[in-house]
Design a protein around this motif. Structure first.
Motif, PDB file in Angstrom:
ATOM      1  N   ALA A 143     -10.661  -5.206  -2.874  1.00 49.79           N
ATOM      2  CA  ALA A 143      -9.484  -5.327  -2.006  1.00 49.79           C
ATOM      3  C   ALA A 143      -8.200  -5.217  -2.826  1.00 49.79           C
ATOM      4  CB  ALA A 143      -9.521  -6.654  -1.250  1.00 49.79           C
ATOM      5  N   ALA A 144      -8.180  -5.867  -3.985  1.00 52.29           N
ATOM      6  CA  ALA A 144      -6.988  -5.804  -4.847  1.00 52.29           C
ATOM      7  C   ALA A 144      -6.770  -4.384  -5.361  1.00 52.29           C
ATOM      8  CB  ALA A 144      -7.139  -6.772  -6.006  1.00 52.29           C
ATOM      9  N   MET A 145      -7.873  -3.696  -5.688  1.00 55.16           N
ATOM     10  CA  MET A 145      -7.751  -2.315  -6.158  1.00 55.16           C
ATOM     11  C   MET A 145      -7.210  -1.422  -5.048  1.00 55.16           C
ATOM     12  SD  MET A 145      -8.515  -2.183  -9.314  1.00 55.16           S
ATOM     13  CE  MET A 145      -8.619  -0.412  -9.504  1.00 55.16           C
ATOM     14  N   GLY A 146      -7.608  -1.700  -3.821  1.00 58.37           N
ATOM     15  CA  GLY A 146      -7.084  -0.926  -2.699  1.00 58.37           C
ATOM     16  C   GLY A 146      -5.583  -1.117  -2.546  1.00 58.37           C
ATOM     17  N   LEU A 147      -5.121  -2.329  -2.790  1.00 63.68           N
ATOM     18  CA  LEU A 147      -3.679  -2.609  -2.685  1.00 63.68           C
ATOM     19  C   LEU A 147      -2.881  -1.829  -3.726  1.00 63.68           C
ATOM     20  CD1 LEU A 147      -3.803  -6.484  -2.111  1.00 63.68           C
ATOM     21  CD2 LEU A 147      -3.149  -4.741  -0.437  1.00 63.68           C
ATOM     22  N   ILE A 148      -3.393  -1.827  -4.967  1.00 65.48           N
ATOM     23  CA  ILE A 148      -2.632  -1.144  -6.032  1.00 65.48           C
ATOM     24  C   ILE A 148      -2.682   0.377  -5.841  1.00 65.48           C
ATOM     25  CG2 ILE A 148      -4.451  -0.873  -7.782  1.00 65.48           C
ATOM     26  CD1 ILE A 148      -2.357  -1.867  -9.836  1.00 65.48           C
ATOM     27  N   ARG A 149      -3.779   0.886  -5.293  1.00 64.76           N
ATOM     28  CA  ARG A 149      -3.853   2.332  -5.027  1.00 64.76           C
ATOM     29  C   ARG A 149      -2.854   2.729  -3.946  1.00 64.76           C
ATOM     30  NH1 ARG A 149      -9.631   1.334  -5.066  1.00 64.76           N
ATOM     31  NH2 ARG A 149     -10.531   1.964  -7.082  1.00 64.76           N
ATOM     32  N   ASN A 150      -2.640   1.831  -3.018  1.00 58.84           N
ATOM     33  CA  ASN A 150      -1.706   2.121  -1.934  1.00 58.84           C
ATOM     34  C   ASN A 150      -0.250   1.840  -2.326  1.00 58.84           C
ATOM     35  OD1 ASN A 150      -3.759   2.881  -0.175  1.00 58.84           O
ATOM     36  ND2 ASN A 150      -4.051   0.786   0.570  1.00 58.84           N
ATOM     37  N   GLY A 151      -0.051   1.388  -3.580  1.00 64.22           N
ATOM     38  CA  GLY A 151       1.307   1.123  -4.050  1.00 64.22           C
ATOM     39  C   GLY A 151       1.872  -0.188  -3.556  1.00 64.22           C
ATOM     40  N   ASP A 152       1.011  -1.062  -3.016  1.00 64.76           N
ATOM     41  CA  ASP A 152       1.470  -2.368  -2.540  1.00 64.76           C
ATOM     42  C   ASP A 152       1.396  -3.345  -3.719  1.00 64.76           C
ATOM     43  OD1 ASP A 152       2.151  -4.610  -1.150  1.00 64.76           O
ATOM     44  OD2 ASP A 152       0.671  -4.342   0.456  1.00 64.76           O
ATOM     45  N   PHE A 153       2.345  -3.216  -4.651  1.00 65.20           N
ATOM     46  CA  PHE A 153       2.261  -3.933  -5.916  1.00 65.20           C
ATOM     47  C   PHE A 153       2.464  -5.439  -5.761  1.00 65.20           C
ATOM     48  CE2 PHE A 153       3.825   0.391  -7.118  1.00 65.20           C
ATOM     49  CZ  PHE A 153       2.646   0.817  -7.705  1.00 65.20           C
ATOM     50  N   LEU A 180      -3.575  -6.225 -13.257  1.00 63.80           N
ATOM     51  CA  LEU A 180      -2.471  -7.124 -12.936  1.00 63.80           C
ATOM     52  C   LEU A 180      -1.211  -6.682 -13.692  1.00 63.80           C
ATOM     53  CD1 LEU A 180      -1.185  -9.690 -11.779  1.00 63.80           C
ATOM     54  CD2 LEU A 180      -2.180 -10.976 -13.700  1.00 63.80           C
ATOM     55  N   GLY A 181      -1.381  -6.321 -14.991  1.00 61.79           N
ATOM     56  CA  GLY A 181      -0.239  -5.819 -15.761  1.00 61.79           C
ATOM     57  C   GLY A 181       0.334  -4.562 -15.130  1.00 61.79           C
ATOM     58  N   ASN A 182      -0.540  -3.671 -14.641  1.00 62.99           N
ATOM     59  CA  ASN A 182      -0.062  -2.441 -14.002  1.00 62.99           C
ATOM     60  C   ASN A 182       0.679  -2.737 -12.699  1.00 62.99           C
ATOM     61  OD1 ASN A 182      -1.098   0.298 -15.305  1.00 62.99           O
ATOM     62  ND2 ASN A 182      -2.697  -1.243 -15.641  1.00 62.99           N
ATOM     63  N   ALA A 183       0.166  -3.734 -11.935  1.00 66.19           N
ATOM     64  CA  ALA A 183       0.843  -4.102 -10.690  1.00 66.19           C
ATOM     65  C   ALA A 183       2.215  -4.701 -10.980  1.00 66.19           C
ATOM     66  CB  ALA A 183      -0.021  -5.099  -9.904  1.00 66.19           C
ATOM     67  N   GLN A 184       2.303  -5.521 -12.030  1.00 68.56           N
ATOM     68  CA  GLN A 184       3.591  -6.104 -12.415  1.00 68.56           C
ATOM     69  C   GLN A 184       4.558  -5.008 -12.875  1.00 68.56           C
ATOM     70  OE1 GLN A 184       1.925  -8.794 -15.279  1.00 68.56           O
ATOM     71  NE2 GLN A 184       2.000 -10.570 -13.882  1.00 68.56           N
ATOM     72  N   TYR A 185       4.009  -4.057 -13.593  1.00 72.34           N
ATOM     73  CA  TYR A 185       4.835  -2.911 -14.016  1.00 72.34           C
ATOM     74  C   TYR A 185       5.315  -2.140 -12.788  1.00 72.34           C
ATOM     75  CZ  TYR A 185       6.187   1.461 -16.313  1.00 72.34           C
ATOM     76  OH  TYR A 185       6.915   2.558 -16.757  1.00 72.34           O
ATOM     77  N   GLY A 186       4.398  -1.970 -11.821  1.00 72.70           N
ATOM     78  CA  GLY A 186       4.753  -1.231 -10.614  1.00 72.70           C
ATOM     79  C   GLY A 186       5.858  -1.916  -9.825  1.00 72.70           C
ATOM     80  N   LYS A 187       5.910  -3.228  -9.826  1.00 75.07           N
ATOM     81  CA  LYS A 187       6.970  -3.959  -9.118  1.00 75.07           C
ATOM     82  C   LYS A 187       8.175  -4.238 -10.018  1.00 75.07           C
ATOM     83  CE  LYS A 187       6.602  -8.328  -8.282  1.00 75.07           C
ATOM     84  NZ  LYS A 187       6.210  -9.682  -7.862  1.00 75.07           N
ATOM     85  N   ARG A 188       8.153  -3.615 -11.241  1.00 78.80           N
ATOM     86  CA  ARG A 188       9.258  -3.673 -12.212  1.00 78.80           C
ATOM     87  C   ARG A 188       9.459  -5.077 -12.778  1.00 78.80           C
ATOM     88  NH1 ARG A 188      13.797   0.351  -9.466  1.00 78.80           N
ATOM     89  NH2 ARG A 188      12.399   2.169  -9.289  1.00 78.80           N
ATOM     90  N   ASP A 189       8.388  -5.822 -12.811  1.00 78.11           N
ATOM     91  CA  ASP A 189       8.431  -7.127 -13.481  1.00 78.11           C
ATOM     92  C   ASP A 189       7.925  -6.901 -14.901  1.00 78.11           C
ATOM     93  OD1 ASP A 189       8.390  -9.734 -14.277  1.00 78.11           O
ATOM     94  OD2 ASP A 189       6.961 -10.431 -12.750  1.00 78.11           O
TER      95      ASP A 189
END
Length: 258
Positions: A143-153, A180-189
């Motif tokens: 589910a988390a991987m689906g979120l990051i693929r959809n850009g929902d960081f 998690l690091g990639n998602a944080q990067y995606g949200k510019r954190d």
């Protein structure tokens, strides 16, 4: 004048009379013997007949007893046959009931297996690492991987953080920290992303995604205008993993920073 027989005549007459009387007495004697013999024979015959009648009556009684015994035995045999038929019917019914019960148990076991199978640990492979994972672990990771693929960081960060809290010893943990690091990067954190990637590399220097993590750290440092730190990170990447794709990208990135 009376005339008396002469002695000679008297003797002759007496002799004649005796001659007549002797056979008569003999005949009477023979008749008595014969009669007695006949009576004896009749008595013996009567006794024999009585004995025969008694024997016949005895045999008839025995025959009647035997016949009654045979009738009783025949009745018992019929009863046993009926009981055997009844028991056979019961056995057949029991066999059918057993077969039906076994079928139901088999169906229930199959149903239970189908219900339990999703709850049983499953063998998974992530980033070249194989391990056993609970179905809920896999579900949350996917589910988390689906979120990051959809850009929902934002949601991806929450999902990965929640995963690490719930399953700290999971086989997914290393990959979860990387994403998690990639998602944080995606949200510019970027600062959080740098901290996450550094923790990941420090714990898993031989992980297949360690070179990518160093490259991601350098990218975050560039976004934070920390060019010096970015260049050092890229140099460390090239030295530690010279044959990786990330090392080739790091060389190009260093050239662009000059």
């Amino acid at each position: 004048m009376l005339r008396f027989p002469r002695p000679r005549e008297w003797m002759v007459g007496a002799a004649m009379a005796w001659t007549v009387m002797v056979p008569a007495q003999a005949a009477l004697f023979e008749d008595d013997e014969a009669r007695k013999a006949i009576l004896d024979l009749r008595a013996k015959q009567s006794q024999s007949e009585d004995a025969q009648r008694a024997r016949i009556e005895q045999l008839q009684n025995q025959l009647a007893t035997t016949q009654r015994g045979l009738l009783d035995l025949s009745g018992q045999i019929d009863g046993l046959r009926s009981e055997i038929a009844k028991l056979r019917g019961q056995n057949e019914q029991l066999a059918r009931d057993l077969s039906e019960t076994q079928r139901k148990v088999s169906d229930q076991s199959a149903t239970l297996d189908n219900r339990l199978r999703p709850l049983e640990p499953q063998k998974v492979s992530v980033d070249g690492k194989e391990f056993q994972a609970d179905p809920e672990e896999k579900r949350q990771f996917d589910a988390a991987m689906g979120l990051i693929r959809n850009g929902d960081f934002n949601e991806a960060v929450s999902a990965y953080t929640s995963f690490l809290q719930r399953f700290p010893a999971s086989g997914y943990s290393d990959s979860v920290r990387f994403w998690l690091g990639n998602a944080q990067y995606g949200k510019r954190d970027y600062k959080s992303a740098i901290a996450t990637f550094k923790t990941f590399v420090a714990s898993n220097p031989d992980h297949a995604r360690a070179p990518e993590s160093l490259l991601a750290i350098a990218n975050c440092q560039v976004e934070l205008k920390d060019t010096k730190s970015a260049r050092k990170t890229l140099d460390d990447l090239i030295k530690a993993y010279p044959n990786s794709e990330a090392a080739r990208a790091a060389k190009e990135r260093i050239a662009s920073l000059r």
